[in-house]
Design a protein around this motif. Sequence first.
Motif: not given
Length: 126
Positions: A69-78, A28-31, A97-107, A54-58
Motif C-alpha cells: 500500500t502506497i500512501s503519502r502525508d504532504n504535511a510531513k513531506n513523506t 513541498t511534495l504536494s505538486s 521517486a518524484a515526478k513534477m506533475a499534478r495531473d494523474w498519470v501512471v508513469s 493528493n493521495g486519492r489515486r493509486t
Amino acid sequence: QVQLDESGGGLVQAGDSLRLSCVASGRTLSSYLMGWFRQAPGKEREFVAVISWNGRRTYYSEFVKGRFTISRDNAKNTLYLQMNSLKPEDTGVYYCAAKMARDWVVSTRGNEWHYWGQGTQVTVSS
C-alpha cells in the motif's frame, strides 16, 4: 530541486511486513506524483506503485497488488510503502521517486521520473 531520503528497509522473513518511508526536502511534495521502484540483483529497475499528488489515486504493479500500500502525508513531506506478506522475490533496493506533475498519470518507466532517492535495501529470506 527535491532531495529524497528513503528508510525502513531491512532483513525479514517471508510473510513478514515492512514499512518504507521517503522524506523529501527542498520543496513541498504536494505538486508531485510520487512513486516507488525496486531493483533486484542482476535485474532492471521495475515499477512498484504510484500515488497522485493528493493521495486519492493509486496504481500498483501486478507483482505487489493486494500486498503493498502506497500512501503519502504532504504535511510531513513523506511518502510511505507498507509491504505485507513479503516474498523472497520482493528482495531488492527500493527507491522513491518524484515526478513534477499534478495531473494523474501512471508513469511506470524510470526515465519519466525527475527525482530519485538513494534507495533502501529490502531482503526477504525464505
